[in-house]
Structures are given as structure tokens and as C-alpha cells.
Design a protein around this motif. Structure first.
Motif, PDB file in Angstrom:
ATOM      1  N   PHE A 137      18.323   3.987  57.067  1.00  0.00           N
ATOM      2  CA  PHE A 137      19.763   3.871  56.791  1.00  0.00           C
ATOM      3  C   PHE A 137      20.368   5.186  56.302  1.00  0.00           C
ATOM      4  CE2 PHE A 137      17.590  -0.122  55.620  1.00  0.00           C
ATOM      5  CZ  PHE A 137      18.015  -0.903  56.679  1.00  0.00           C
ATOM      6  N   GLU A 138      19.840   6.295  56.801  1.00  0.00           N
ATOM      7  CA  GLU A 138      20.312   7.616  56.383  1.00  0.00           C
ATOM      8  C   GLU A 138      21.814   7.750  56.592  1.00  0.00           C
ATOM      9  OE1 GLU A 138      17.736  10.596  55.667  1.00  0.00           O
ATOM     10  OE2 GLU A 138      19.566  10.675  54.454  1.00  0.00           O
ATOM     11  N   THR A 139      22.331   7.083  57.617  1.00  0.00           N
ATOM     12  CA  THR A 139      23.758   7.243  57.942  1.00  0.00           C
ATOM     13  C   THR A 139      24.657   6.737  56.826  1.00  0.00           C
ATOM     14  OG1 THR A 139      23.467   5.225  59.200  1.00  0.00           O
ATOM     15  CG2 THR A 139      23.651   7.272  60.462  1.00  0.00           C
ATOM     16  N   TYR A 140      24.103   5.865  55.962  1.00  0.00           N
ATOM     17  CA  TYR A 140      24.937   5.340  54.864  1.00  0.00           C
ATOM     18  C   TYR A 140      24.748   6.136  53.580  1.00  0.00           C
ATOM     19  CZ  TYR A 140      25.315   1.321  57.958  1.00  0.00           C
ATOM     20  OH  TYR A 140      25.546   0.524  59.022  1.00  0.00           O
ATOM     21  N   SER A 142      26.010   8.549  52.275  1.00  0.00           N
ATOM     22  CA  SER A 142      27.190   8.959  51.516  1.00  0.00           C
ATOM     23  C   SER A 142      27.741   7.816  50.671  1.00  0.00           C
ATOM     24  CB  SER A 142      28.249   9.497  52.472  1.00  0.00           C
ATOM     25  OG  SER A 142      28.491   8.509  53.450  1.00  0.00           O
ATOM     26  N   PHE A 147      23.830   2.137  50.769  1.00  0.00           N
ATOM     27  CA  PHE A 147      22.526   2.722  51.084  1.00  0.00           C
ATOM     28  C   PHE A 147      21.420   2.061  50.243  1.00  0.00           C
ATOM     29  CE2 PHE A 147      19.339   6.065  50.218  1.00  0.00           C
ATOM     30  CZ  PHE A 147      18.911   6.286  51.523  1.00  0.00           C
TER      31      PHE A 147
END
Ligand SMILES: Nc1ncnc2c1ncn2[C@@H]1O[C@H](COP(=O)(O)OP(=O)(O)OP(=O)(O)O)[C@@H](O)[C@H]1O
Ligand SMILES: [Mg+2]
Lengths: 318, 302, 250
Positions: A137-140, A142, A147
Motif C-alpha cells: 500500500f505504498e501509494t497511500y 502520504s 496506510f
């Protein structure tokens, strides 16, 4: 409400760490709780898993070999295989000997693995460790709360799957044989070579689960270094299992929660009481506290909080 | 290859050997591998440091290097006092922890308890003294050549002499005294020993006193030759076990010989490969023994 | 009336709590006699003798040595009270020399005279004197038994207890060992002898007790017991052990 979101992020991080510890603890429960095999090198097997996964999943780099940039799940699987294999080899060399020899050998494994992580620069990045390990879930990333929750959900899912799987294993004929071996050394002797085979299987599987715990931790934090895998980790996991109740998978999870909470609370407490320059010193007190908890539990309540469920033990006679 | 590694290895082996005697004795009499034994080494070194400080406060001349040695009589006296204190620490640990578990008859649980105790004891040292190293003396010693290619400092020579003396003393105790015979008897057959009128609890106490005292001596030597750190004993643990198993667990001469093998192999590795791999040597030797001859050089059965 | 040197009354004892092996065993040994306890395999004879020696936990009952109650005396103090015991198996320290085995026993006495006693016993057991430097594990079965007996005598006990000293020995050796027991009795030491070898035991004993299932089932003078049909039935009821048809002194 950023405060609430911060709390959610922190809370899910905290619970995720508990989950990761619980996985290691479930692995130990299979080795010790079910089979009576004494592993003093848990940190080493966790480290093998963490480094395997890191090497498999990191993007290409010149800092160390590996950097295969494979999917995270492949990294975790690879971790289970290498840790399982390492456990298998250790077990094959020592399980036929006195139980103390397994303890001493696993202790040596942890020392040696630590040495390799420190000194085999090209393989492990040396004392700097390995960074930029891809996280689920790297895309979350931020949005810390999202995350954190997503990762927590993933880790909880792993814990649940492991728990259910191990519970079925415990109740299977295979699990019954393991306990029979543990309880009745003499009866186990009549099983002869096959007793050693059963114990070896349990030891390797338990080691694989520890490796998984290390891999998940690496993927969760995104950074690993040799000093993550000192004997204090082994010691924490042991305390978790003993306090929770060895032989009981639920106890392993409960113990992970309790001891990690205690660990964090004592850390918070020493953080409050001692000035910053004394922090390293104060951290030693945390270990003393855990050491007292472990020794005290062994002496006063060796079955731990939950102990082994009687429904499980009854199989012994049946 | 430079023959210097032999001298360095023998000095290291001497220190390991004194600890390994304790491991092998506790194993043969109490039947468990004591993971807390390394802490007796560290606690012994710190106890000596504190006692020497106290003696130095009372008699300042005690700290001046005696003759060619880096330390004075203060450290020697402090070491002897600390040997008793460390022996008592071992007895205390047995009373508080191991004995209770022994009574319940769970032998592998005792190993686990010793592991927990080792963590706690080490952390306590770290809390009390921090992790920064201490020294008995800051004096630098000149190594003098003894045979061509081998140089030894006066301290190291004194330590080797002391190790030989202590090992001989243990050997004489075990073979020539009633307590020694009792220890061997308990190790072979505790029930028969009781029938003969031997008080097992008493023998166990003496074993801990002896093991603790020797571990302290090992710690003092380590402190003199290297440095004093909370982790010094923990780092010795693997060499201790490897030596005891290599020599044949339960055998005192075996433990010494095993320790010399470990020490010299370590020194050779340092010279050939590099100091950073030293700690792996004991592990490799351990694995080799377990695969080839688990009973060790002088052991009977496993 | 004879004085009783060892008296055991209603002894209940066992290895694990709640599982008594002895269910109220009572025996006694009179001064200067050889009393023997016989019984089928698993009757609890070894358990009885070990319980007296303090090696098996006692639940209830009483053990008296002379007029001293030694029921709760720990095993390692029995010797000091004058009660010596030679176990059935592993009764010598195999990794120690014959001499060390004897010196070990002498050392417990903490007196110089005990060492003199070692030499006396070498006189009594000349075979051992010749092999004093040999590891006890290297001795033959008969010599091992002699060593165990010699070691028990170092302390000059009032009562000597032996658990199946004839086990594993040839008839010839049994005769030699039992002859020694008669010599020991002649020095004034009372003996409690547990045996499987009924014929040999009744041959040297003054009195015998038959034990079955943890209690004494029958008792009498050794000379009369050999022909007693009750003995045979007690034995045959529990095992196939053969009894001598007629009394035969070795
Ligand atoms: N160490 C032990 N732990 C538990 N039970 C035991 C132990 N030793 C013996 N027993 C049990 O106690 C019972 C009596 O055994 P014991 O050895 O006293 O018999 P015995 O009359 O001496 O037989 P034998 O003539 O074969 O020597 C047996 O049922 C045996 O299984
Ligand atoms: Mg018997």
C-alpha cells in the motif's frame, strides 16, 4: 481532525507491530509449545527472513547484491523458504542430540547471522542495513491513517490465516504425534527415527513462520539493519509465549499483545523519567523488567495466562 | 603465517578455558546449559573494578603498576574478593531461580530461565555502568619477544601462569579431595551419592561457588587484556559452550583443551581473514563437533 | 526377647502422588540377624527398601532405627544414623576407581579413623585390594557387588540393607557373596536382604517376609518357610517363580 487521524495512524502502527510479533510467537509456539524444541536463536531466523525478503523485493541497487524488485508476496514466500531451510539444517544437525544442544546451536546461529549481516557488506549492506524496501500500500503512504489501517488489515489477515491453519494442524493426527513426542520421550523413542522426522518438520515450519514475521516487519518498516536482530528480540518473543501460555496459539497472540504493550509502556515511562542523555541506559531497565517477568512467570505460573487447553491435551490419552 | 597468533590464541584460550570449566561443571552436576554463565564473567570483572577502586581509595599505592605489570596488588586482591562475590552471586541465582525449577523437574525450563536471567543481569550492568568500556589500567604494555616471532606482554604471561595455577587447583580439588570426589559422584549418579551420605545441595553450592569464581577470574583477565564492557561475558558465551562441548561436556581437562583450540582458531582466523569474523569461529567448531563427534574429545555419551 | 534394630510399620509410599506402591508394609529386623524380604517381580521390594533409605517419598507409616524415628530423615543422613544401603542396580560409581569409591564413603565420616577402615575392608575383601586402582566400571559383576558391599560397610552401620545382591551372578558367585553376608552378620551387623533368589536367601536368612502387591503377605522363620505351601501359592499366584521343593543350604 488531524489529531484523531494521528491517533489512528499510531494505533494501527502499534497493533501492526503486535501482529508481527504474534506471528513470530506462533512460530515459536509450534516449536516449543507443541513440540518442546528449544530455540534460542529466534532473532537469527527472523533476520534471515527479513534479509531474504529485502533482497528479493528491493529495486535494483549497487549497494548490495539482490535488488530483484520482485512482488512483496514473493519476498515473503522466499523468506519462509530460506528461514525454513536454515531451521531444517540446524534441526537435522542437532535434533537427535540432547535438547540443550539445540539451544546452544540456535544461539550460535543468531550470533553468526548477526555477524554476517554486519560484515557481508555486499550481501546485506553491512551496518547501514538495507533501505527502500517496498511496502504494501505504498501509494497511500502520504495518508498515514489509511496506510496504517491498510497494513494493519493485511497483518491481521496473516495472523488469522496462520492461527486457523496452526489450530487445524494442532488437531490433526500430525499435531497429536508432536505432543505425544513432547510429553512422552520414552514413547517417542519407540517411534525411533520417525520421531526425529516429526520434530524436524515442526522445527522447520516454525522457523519458516519466524522468517515470515521478519519479512513482514521489513516490508512494513521499509528499512532493516543488523541491530534489529539482537538477542533481545529472541528474549521478547520467548517472554510473549511464556506469559501468554505456551502450547496455546491464542496465548501466543495474547502474550505478544501484553508484552509489547508492557515494553512500550516501560519505554514511555523511562522516556519520561530519564533525561535524554540517559535514554540508552534507561532502555536497559526495560530489559531487566522483561527478564523479571519471564523468570517470575516460569517460577510462579509456568503454564502462562492461558496455558494449554485441556481439549488439546486430552488427545494425548486418546 | 606469523606465529604470533599462537601466543594470542593461547591467551584467549586461557580466558575461555576458565569460563568453560564452570560451564562443564554446572552441566555435569546440574544437567543444564547455563546461559547466564557469561554474566558471571562480566559481573566478576565489574566487581573487581569496583573493589579495586575502593582499595585504591584506601591505599593509593595499590593502583601503581607492580614491576613490569600494568596493575598493582590492588587489582589482585580485588580479584580474589570479587571471585568470592561472584561465586555468591551464582549461588544466589541458583537459590532464587534454578533450584525452584529443578525441584519441579523441568530441565529445559531451567535453560530458558538462565537465558532470561542472563538478559536481565546484563541489562542491569548496562544500566549501572552504561555501555562504555572501562579499564583496570590505561598503561600501555610493551610486548617482549619470548621466542622468535612471538611477543607477549608481561600481563599476558602472568595471566597464562594464573590460568595454569587455577586449572591445576581445580584438577586437584576434583581428584584429591572429598568434595571433588563428591562432585564426580553426584555427576555420575545423584541417587547413589545420596545413599552414601553426600548432601547434594551442599555439592551444588560448591559447584556454583567454584564456577562463579573461575568465571570472575576469566572476566578479570579479559578486562586486563581487552576491556570491561557489559557485553563482555555474553560475547564469550558461544566460545564457552563450544569449548565445553568440544572437550567433552563434563570433562575439566577437556574444557581447557577445547578452549585452547577455540582460542588458537580464533586468533588464526583474525590473522588470516579478519577480526570481524572471529565470533563465527566458535560456531563453526561447534557445528563440526556436533556433526562429527557429539560426545567431544573426552566425553562419554550425550 | 530379641531387640529390634529396624522397624517399619504400615508404610505407604510411592513415586508419584496418589499412586502408592507400598500399601501398608510392615517389617522388622532383629539385632544380629539376617531378615529377608521375598516376593514376585514388581511386588514392591525395591520400593520398600528405597523408601526406608529415604529415596522414595513416604505418605504415611513409620520407620524406626533402634529407638530413633527416621521416617523423615533425608536420604543423605541415613548413613550417619547407622543405616547403610546397597541398591539393586548401578550401585558403584563406574567412572571412579575402586579406591575412590571407598574413599568417597570414608570421606563422609569426616574422621581419620574412616581411612583406617578402608584398609581394614581391603583386608576383608582381598580381591578389591588387588584392584584398587581399577575403574569400578571395569570390575566383573561379582566384584562390583563386593565393592558396593564393602563401601556400605566403611561407616560401620548398625543395619545393612541389600537389594538383590545375587542379581546377575552365577550360582558360584552367589555362594561367595552370601558367604560374605554371613561373615558380616558374625561381626554384629544386622542385615535386611531383599531377594529374588528364594533358595539362596532362605539358606542364609534367619527370618523371611513374603511381600505381594505392596504389603507383607506372610512371615516366618526362614527354615520353616521353605517348605510352607502358602509361600508357593503366594508366589505362583503372582508369577511363575519356582520355589525349592526342599530346603537347601548353600
Ligand atoms: N522409578 C519408578 N517410578 C515409578 N514407578 C516405579 C519406579 N520404580 C518401580 N516402579 C513401579 O513400582 C512397582 C514395584 O516395583 P519394585 O521395583 O519395587 O518391585 P520389586 O519387587 O523390586 O521387583 P523386582 O523383583 O523386579 O526387582 C512396579 O509396578 C514398578 O513399575
Ligand atoms: Mg527390585
Amino acid at each position: 481532525m488531524p489529531d484523531l487521524l494521528g491517533l489512528v495512524a499510531y494505533g494501527s502502527f502499534f497493533l501492526a507491530i503486535i501482529g508481527i510479533n504474534a506471528i513470530g510467537c506462533l512460530g515459536l509456539n509450534l516449536q516449543w509449545g507443541q513440540t518442546g524444541l528449544f530455540n534460542v536463536g529466534i532473532a537469527g531466523f527472523i533476520a534471515i527472513g527479513a534479509y531474504t525478503s529485502a533482497l528479493l523485493t528491493t529495486p535494483a541497487t549497487t549497494d548490495h547484491i539482490g535488488g530483484l524488485h520482485l512482488p512483496i508476496l514473493i519476498g515473503w514466500l522466499g523468506a519462509m523458504i530460506t528461514s525454513g531451510l536454515a531451521s531444517f539444517l540446524v534441526g537435522a544437525a542437532t535434533l537427535r542430540l540432547r535438547s540443550d544442544y539445540l539451544a546452544i546451536t540456535t544461539f550460535g546461529v543468531a550470533v553468526t547471522v548477526h555477524l554476517v549481516t554486519l560484515n557481508a557488506q555486499s550481501l546485506t549492506g553491512g551496518s547501514f542495513g538495507i533501505a527502500f524496501i517496498p511496502r504494501p500500500f505504498e501509494t497511500y503512504a502520504s495518508q498515514p491513517a489509511v496506510f496504517g489501517l491498510a497494513n494493519l488489515a493485511l497483518i491481521v489477515a496473516v495472523v488469522v490465516v496462520l492461527y486457523v491453519g496452526l489450530e487445524r494442524l494442532v488437531r490433526s493426527p500430525w499435531g497429536r504425534v508432536l505432543r505425544a513426542i513432547r510429553e512422552e520421550e520414552r514413547a517417542a523413542a519407540s517411534l525411533g527415527k520417525s520421531a526425529t522426522r516429526y520434530r524436524l518438520q515442526a522445527f522447520a515450519l516454525g522457523g519458516a513462520i519466524m522468517g515470515l514475521s521478519g519479512a513482514i516487519h521489513a516490508s512494513f518498516i521499509g528499512f532493516i539493519a543488523p541491530d534489529n536482530y539482537l538477542s533481545s528480540v529472541t528474549f521478547q518473543i520467548w517472554t510473549m509465549l511464556i506469559v501468554g501460555g505456551s502450547g496455546n496459539n491464542l496465548g501466543a497472540i495474547l502474550g505478544a499483545a501484553l508484552i509489547w504493550t508492557t515494553w512500550s509502556a516501560t519505554g514511555f515511562f523511562t522516556g519520561m523519567v530519564f533525561p535524554p542523555e540517559q535514554q540508552a541506559r534507561a532502555a536497559a531497565l526495560q530489559i531487566v523488567a522483561i527478564g523479571l517477568i519471564l523468570s517470575g512467570t516460569i517460577v510462579i505460573r509456568p503454564r502462562g495466562l492461558l496455558g494449554e487447553r485441556t481439549t488439546v491435551s486430552r488427545h494425548l490419552n486418546g | 603465517m606469523n606465529p604470533q597468533f599462537i601466543a594470542d590464541g593461547l591467551v584467549a584460550g586461557a580466558m575461555i578455558g576458565l569460563g568453560a570449566i564452570g560451564v562443564t561443571l554446572t552441566y555435569s552436576i546440574l544437567r543444564f546449559s547455563n546461559f547466564a554463565h557469561g554474566e558471571f564473567i562480566s559481573w566478576g570483572a565489574y566487581a573487581t573494578l569496583l573493589t579495586a577502586g575502593l582499595i585504591g581509595y584506601l591505599a593509593p599505592s595499590s593502583n601503581e603498576g607492580y614491576g613490569p605489570f600494568s596493575v598493582g596488588w590492588g587489582v589482585l586482591v580485588a580479584g580474589l574478593i570479587a571471585m568470592v562475590l561472584t561465586g555468591l552471586l551464582a549461588v544466589l541465582l541458583d537459590r532464587l531461580l534454578f533450584r525452584r525449577l529443578r525441584r519441579k523437574g523441568a530441565s529445559i525450563t531451567v535453560v530458558m530461565a538462565s537465558f532470561g536471567a542472563s538478559m536481565a543481569l546484563r541489562a542491569l550492568l548496562e544500566f549501572l555502568f552504561t555501555s562504555s568500556p572501562r579499564y583496570f589500567s590505561r598503561d600501555l604494555q610493551i610486548a617482549v619477544p619470548v621466542v622468535p616471532g612471538i611477543r607477549v606482554t608481561p600481563d599476558q604471561m602472568a595471566l597464562l601462569g594464573m590460568t595454569v595455577t587455577l586449572a591445576l587447583a581445580v584438577h586437584l580439588i576434583l581428584t584429591q579431595t572429598h568434595m571433588g570426589r563428591s562432585m564426580r559422584a553426584v555427576s555420575e549418579n545423584p541417587a547413589l551419592a545420596r545413599v552414601l551420605g553426600i548432601d547434594i545441595d551442599h555439592v551444588i553450592h560448591i559447584t556454583w561457588l567454584l564456577g562463579g569464581a573461575l568465571a570472575c577470574a576469566s572476566g578479570v583477565m579479559l578486562g586486563l587484556v581487552v576491556q570491561i564492557r557489559p557485553y563482555m561475558g555474553f560475547d564469550m558465551l558461544l566460545p564457552l559452550f563450544a569449548s565445553a562441548i568440544l572437550g567433552g561436556i563434563g570433562s575439566v581437562p577437556g574444557a581447557i583443551i577445547g578452549a585452547l583450540v577455540v582460542g588458537v582458531s580464533e586468533a588464526a582466523t583474525v590473522q588470516l581473514i579478519g577480526a570481524e569474523w572471529r565470533a563465527a569461529v566458535a560456531f563453526l567448531l561447534l557445528i563440526a563437533v556436533l556433526l562429527i563427534r557429539p560426545s567431544g574429545l573426552f566425553g562419554k555419551r550425550v | 526377647m530379641k531387640t529390634t534394630v529396624l522397624r517399619v510399620e504400615n508404610l505407604v509410599a510411592g513415586y508419584e502422588p496418589g499412586l502408592p506402591i507400598l500399601n501398608g508394609a510392615s517389617i522388622h529386623v532383629n539385632a544380629g540377624e539376617i531378615a529377608t524380604v521375598l516376593g514376585p517381580n514388581g511386588a514392591g521390594k525395591s520400593t520398600l527398601i528405597k523408601a526406608i533409605a529415604g529415596l522414595v517419598p513416604k505418605v504415611s507409616g513409620q520407620v524406626c532405627l533402634g529407638d530413633r524415628d527416621i521416617t523423615d530423615v533425608p536420604a543423605h543422613r541415613m548413613i550417619g544414623n547407622g543405616l547403610a544401603f546397597v541398591p539393586q542396580t548401578e550401585n558403584v560409581f563406574a567412572t571412579m576407581t575402586v579406591d575412590d569409591n571407598l574413599r568417597l564413603a570414608a570421606g563422609v565420616m569426616r574422621s581419620k579413623s574412616a581411612l583406617v577402615r578402608v584398609d581394614e575392608l581391603y583386608g576383608f575383601f582381598p580381591d578389591l585390594a588387588r584392584q584398587r586402582r581399577l575403574l569400578a566400571g571395569r570390575l566383573s559383576g561379582g566384584q562390583r557387588q563386593m565393592l558396593a558391599v564393602a563401601r556400605a560397610l566403611i561407616v560401620s552401620p548398625t543395619v545393612l540393607m541389600l537389594d538383590e545382591p545375587s542379581a546377575g551372578l552365577s550360582p558360584k558367585l552367589v555362594e561367595i557373596v552370601f558367604q560374605k553376608l554371613l561373615e558380616i552378620r558374625a561381626t554384629g551387623i544386622s542385615i535386611l536382604l531383599v531377594e529374588q533368589n528364594v533358595r539362596a536367601a532362605l539358606g542364609i536368612a534367619d527370618r523371611a517376609t513374603i511381600m505381594v502387591e505392596g504389603r507383607n503377605a506372610h512371615e516366618g522363620a526362614a527354615a520353616t518357610l521353605a517348605d510352607d505351601p502358602i509361600v508357593a501359592s503366594l508366589y505362583l499366584g503372582a508369577s511363575k517363580a519356582r520355589l525349592p521343593a526342599t530346603e537347601a543350604r548353600p
